[in-house]
Design an enzyme around this catalytic site. Structure first.
Site, PDB file in Angstrom:
ATOM      1  N   HIS A  18       1.169  -1.438   0.298  1.00 33.97           N
ATOM      2  CA  HIS A  18       0.217   0.024  -0.591  1.00 33.97           C
ATOM      3  C   HIS A  18       0.393   1.035   0.045  1.00 33.97           C
ATOM      4  O   HIS A  18       1.929   1.685   1.297  1.00 33.97           O
ATOM      5  CB  HIS A  18      -1.306  -0.296   0.842  1.00 33.97           C
ATOM      6  CG  HIS A  18      -1.947   0.572   1.052  1.00 33.97           C
ATOM      7  ND1 HIS A  18      -3.146   0.474   1.586  1.00 33.97           N
ATOM      8  CD2 HIS A  18      -1.505   2.190   0.616  1.00 33.97           C
ATOM      9  CE1 HIS A  18      -4.291   1.920   1.432  1.00 33.97           C
ATOM     10  NE2 HIS A  18      -3.444   2.832   1.013  1.00 33.97           N
ATOM     11  N   HIS A  20       1.490   5.076  -2.702  1.00 37.67           N
ATOM     12  CA  HIS A  20       0.318   6.062  -3.270  1.00 37.67           C
ATOM     13  C   HIS A  20       1.503   6.352  -4.435  1.00 37.67           C
ATOM     14  O   HIS A  20       2.851   7.251  -3.620  1.00 37.67           O
ATOM     15  CB  HIS A  20      -0.473   6.588  -2.802  1.00 37.67           C
ATOM     16  CG  HIS A  20      -1.976   6.302  -2.341  1.00 37.67           C
ATOM     17  ND1 HIS A  20      -3.246   6.423  -3.136  1.00 37.67           N
ATOM     18  CD2 HIS A  20      -1.776   5.477  -1.281  1.00 37.67           C
ATOM     19  CE1 HIS A  20      -3.878   5.699  -1.796  1.00 37.67           C
ATOM     20  NE2 HIS A  20      -3.240   6.046  -0.838  1.00 37.67           N
ATOM     21  N   ASP A  22       1.018   8.981  -5.986  1.00 35.31           N
ATOM     22  CA  ASP A  22       1.369  10.120  -6.180  1.00 35.31           C
ATOM     23  C   ASP A  22       1.802  11.175  -4.495  1.00 35.31           C
ATOM     24  O   ASP A  22       1.323  11.668  -3.960  1.00 35.31           O
ATOM     25  CB  ASP A  22       0.094  10.424  -6.882  1.00 35.31           C
ATOM     26  CG  ASP A  22      -1.441   9.869  -6.034  1.00 35.31           C
ATOM     27  OD1 ASP A  22      -1.243   8.801  -5.619  1.00 35.31           O
ATOM     28  OD2 ASP A  22      -2.137  10.645  -6.134  1.00 35.31           O
ATOM     29  N   GLY A 179      -9.725   7.813  -1.602  1.00 37.90           N
ATOM     30  CA  GLY A 179     -10.653   9.753  -1.534  1.00 37.90           C
ATOM     31  C   GLY A 179     -10.935   9.317   0.057  1.00 37.90           C
ATOM     32  O   GLY A 179     -10.636   8.714   0.768  1.00 37.90           O
ATOM     33  N   HIS A 206      -9.806   0.733   0.009  1.00 37.62           N
ATOM     34  CA  HIS A 206      -9.507   1.139   1.059  1.00 37.62           C
ATOM     35  C   HIS A 206     -11.125   1.544   2.220  1.00 37.62           C
ATOM     36  O   HIS A 206     -11.866   2.326   1.834  1.00 37.62           O
ATOM     37  CB  HIS A 206      -9.252   2.685   1.052  1.00 37.62           C
ATOM     38  CG  HIS A 206      -7.596   3.548   0.468  1.00 37.62           C
ATOM     39  ND1 HIS A 206      -7.333   2.986  -1.019  1.00 37.62           N
ATOM     40  CD2 HIS A 206      -6.850   4.231   1.081  1.00 37.62           C
ATOM     41  CE1 HIS A 206      -6.074   3.429  -0.125  1.00 37.62           C
ATOM     42  NE2 HIS A 206      -5.568   3.954   0.768  1.00 37.62           N
ATOM     43  N   GLU A 209     -10.738   3.527   8.117  1.00 38.37           N
ATOM     44  CA  GLU A 209     -10.240   4.369   7.569  1.00 38.37           C
ATOM     45  C   GLU A 209     -10.432   5.540   8.618  1.00 38.37           C
ATOM     46  O   GLU A 209     -10.184   5.957  10.254  1.00 38.37           O
ATOM     47  CB  GLU A 209      -8.906   4.642   7.106  1.00 38.37           C
ATOM     48  CG  GLU A 209      -7.690   5.818   7.095  1.00 38.37           C
ATOM     49  CD  GLU A 209      -7.504   6.695   5.234  1.00 38.37           C
ATOM     50  OE1 GLU A 209      -7.891   5.946   4.125  1.00 38.37           O
ATOM     51  OE2 GLU A 209      -5.930   7.126   5.388  1.00 38.37           O
TER      52      GLU A 209
HETATM   53  O1  LIG Z   1      -4.821   7.204   2.989  1.00 37.11           O
HETATM   54  C1  LIG Z   1      -5.650   7.001   2.378  1.00 37.11           C
HETATM   55  N1  LIG Z   1      -7.193   7.264   2.287  1.00 37.11           N
HETATM   56  C2  LIG Z   1      -7.491   7.530   1.560  1.00 37.11           C
HETATM   57  N2  LIG Z   1      -7.788   8.375   0.496  1.00 37.11           N
HETATM   58  C3  LIG Z   1      -6.291   8.112   0.308  1.00 37.11           C
HETATM   59  C4  LIG Z   1      -5.405   7.860   1.487  1.00 37.11           C
HETATM   60  N3  LIG Z   1      -3.706   8.721   0.651  1.00 37.11           N
HETATM   61  C5  LIG Z   1      -3.987   9.155  -0.877  1.00 37.11           C
HETATM   62  N4  LIG Z   1      -5.537   8.399  -1.546  1.00 37.11           N
HETATM   63  C6  LIG Z   1      -5.808   9.215  -2.368  1.00 37.11           C
HETATM   64  O2  LIG Z   1      -5.632   8.222  -3.440  1.00 37.11           O
HETATM   65  C7  LIG Z   1      -5.281   8.879  -4.943  1.00 37.11           C
HETATM   66  C8  LIG Z   1      -4.484   8.589  -4.919  1.00 37.11           C
HETATM   67  O3  LIG Z   1      -2.992   7.857  -4.620  1.00 37.11           O
HETATM   68  C9  LIG Z   1      -4.534  10.124  -4.487  1.00 37.11           C
HETATM   69  O4  LIG Z   1      -4.575  11.816  -4.763  1.00 37.11           O
HETATM   70  C10 LIG Z   1      -4.972  10.466  -2.630  1.00 37.11           C
HETATM   71  O5  LIG Z   1      -6.602  11.417  -3.364  1.00 37.11           O
HETATM   72 ZN   LIG Z   2      -3.825   5.278   0.972  1.00 37.59          ZN
END
Ligand SMILES: O=c1[nH]cnc2c1ncn2[C@@H]1O[C@H](CO)[C@@H](O)[C@H]1O
Ligand SMILES: [Zn+2]
Length: 373
Positions: A18, A20, A22, A179, A206, A209
């Site tokens: 896990h 990201h 970005d 998101g 996701h 959380e």
């Molecule tokens: O921990 C998280 N929880 C929910 N969404 C997330 C988390 N980290 C990042 N993103 C979202 O996932 C998109 C694609 O990678 C990111 O642009 C961010 O908006």
């Molecule tokens: Zn995440």
């Protein structure tokens, strides 16, 4: 007990499920790419920019944490930007001792410069291939697959699911939704998940959380998620009864009553559903009060299928080896626990079973056998 040095943890093979794309840019790269596309940043000094991301993400709320991604997504709108970020991601993970990674991002967020969804995926794959080849030449081999994420507030999940399936033989290993969680339940995207199941494809969601048990329950029982992104709030379904009368032990002492699992928590444990836990990220978004109080300890003790992850290396100022170091410091964990976490993650990866076994038997176990000796 004597802790394990961070430098030794870097050298140990690690598996990351896990992370990201970005959320893991080098600050210096953001500064350079932003200058090229004319995007205004909170700071153009890489060190200060890195600090800004961590401080801004340290918000106590997932929604505010996610606002920081505006500055990373903005510089990932061209083939060059995506290629560079992906290449550096592979290099940075490999340099940290990660031997297998699943990196995720939302292709629909990278269309502002006129790229198509397919061009986005191909630019990322090309960058990862180049980074992995360079890492192997550096003596730090890594295998990286991607997960395509759909944004849960948007309405493109079916399209992104089809995109993921289209690239399943050339680098995409699964699908995800991300998101803001509150107000956007996974069942909004049921069509996409049912499509993926019919295609025998893999996905994580996701869930658990910023929102609790209903989100986890939907992700598993309505949508059929293979894994849970975070899933940390599953502890809301576990009752730890410190006040109940202690039971006598064989040696005449007393023993605290064991925690009681609700039906959902029991189901997740019985089915060995992997939890993609991200300790530092959870502290920043308020999902956990601190690393020392993070439910990963309880979930480990209860033998859930726990994995440890970075989530967003830039926003948390972290790395896989740093997350592991924090766990060894907080809980006194040693190589046995780190190996357990690593093998759990490798078992839970979305690549074929035989390929997972090769990494477990030929890379992970031999390295930890030496560390444990
Ligand atoms: O921990 C998280 N929880 C929910 N969404 C997330 C988390 N980290 C990042 N993103 C979202 O996932 C998109 C694609 O990678 C990111 O642009 C961010 O908006
Ligand atoms: Zn995440």
């Amino acid at each position: 007990m004597v802790g394990i040095a961070h430098s030794d943890i870097i050298k140990a093979p690690k598996v990351l499920l896990h992370d990201h794309l970005d959320g893991g840019l080098r600050p210096g790269t953001i500064v350079e790419l932003a200058a090229a596309v004319g995007h205004e940043l909170p700071s153009t000094d890489p060190e200060r920019l890195g600090e800004w991301f961590v401080a801004a993400a340290d918000s106590g709320s997932l929604e505010r944490y996610l606002e920081t991604f505006a500055h990373t997504v903005a510089v990932m709108q061209t083939e060059e930007g995506l290629h560079r970020v992906a290449k550096e991601c592979a290099l940075d993970l490999a340099a940290d001792g990660v031997v297998y990674a699943e990196v995720r991002y939302a292709p629909e967020q990278h269309l502002e410069g006129g790229l198509t969804l397919d061009q986005v995926v191909e630019a990322v794959h090309a960058g990862l291939r180049e980074g992995s080849a360079e890492a192997a030449a550096n003596g730090t081999p890594i295998r990286v697959g991607t997960l395509l994420t759909a944004m849960r507030h948007a309405a493109r999940s079916q399209e992104i699911a089809e995109l993921a399936v289209r690239y399943r033989d050339t680098g995409v290993v699964g699908f995800d939704i991300a998101g803001a969680e509150a107000g956007f339940p996974p069942t909004r995207h049921l069509d996409a998940f049912e499509y993926l199941q019919r295609e025998n494809f893999h996905f994580t969601i996701h869930a658990g959380e910023a929102f609790g048990l209903p989100s986890i329950w939907q992700a598993i029982q309505w949508c059929g998620a293979d894994r849970l992104g975070h899933g940390v709030r599953l502890v809301d379904d576990i009752t730890v009864t410190a006040d109940t009368p202690s039971a006598p032990t064989a040696t005449g002492g007393t023993q605290a009553a064991p925690p009681v699992l609700g039906r959902l928590a029991a189901y997740v444990r019985d089915k060995r559903i992997p939890l993609e836990l991200c300790p530092s990220s959870n502290v920043q978004t308020g999902a956990a009060p601190s690393i020392a109080e993070h439910p990963i300890k309880l979930l480990h003790d209860l033998r859930f299928r726990v994995t440890v992850n970075t989530d967003n290396r830039l926003m948390s100022g972290t790395s896989m080896s740093r997350e592991m170091t924090l766990l060894t410091e907080s809980f006194g964990w040693g190589w046995a626990e780190l190996q357990w976490l690593t093998i759990n993650a490798m078992k839970s990866a979305f690549i074929p079973y035989d390929e997972r076994l090769v990494l477990i038997n030929e890379v992970i176990k031999p390295a930890y056998a030496k560390l444990l000796a």
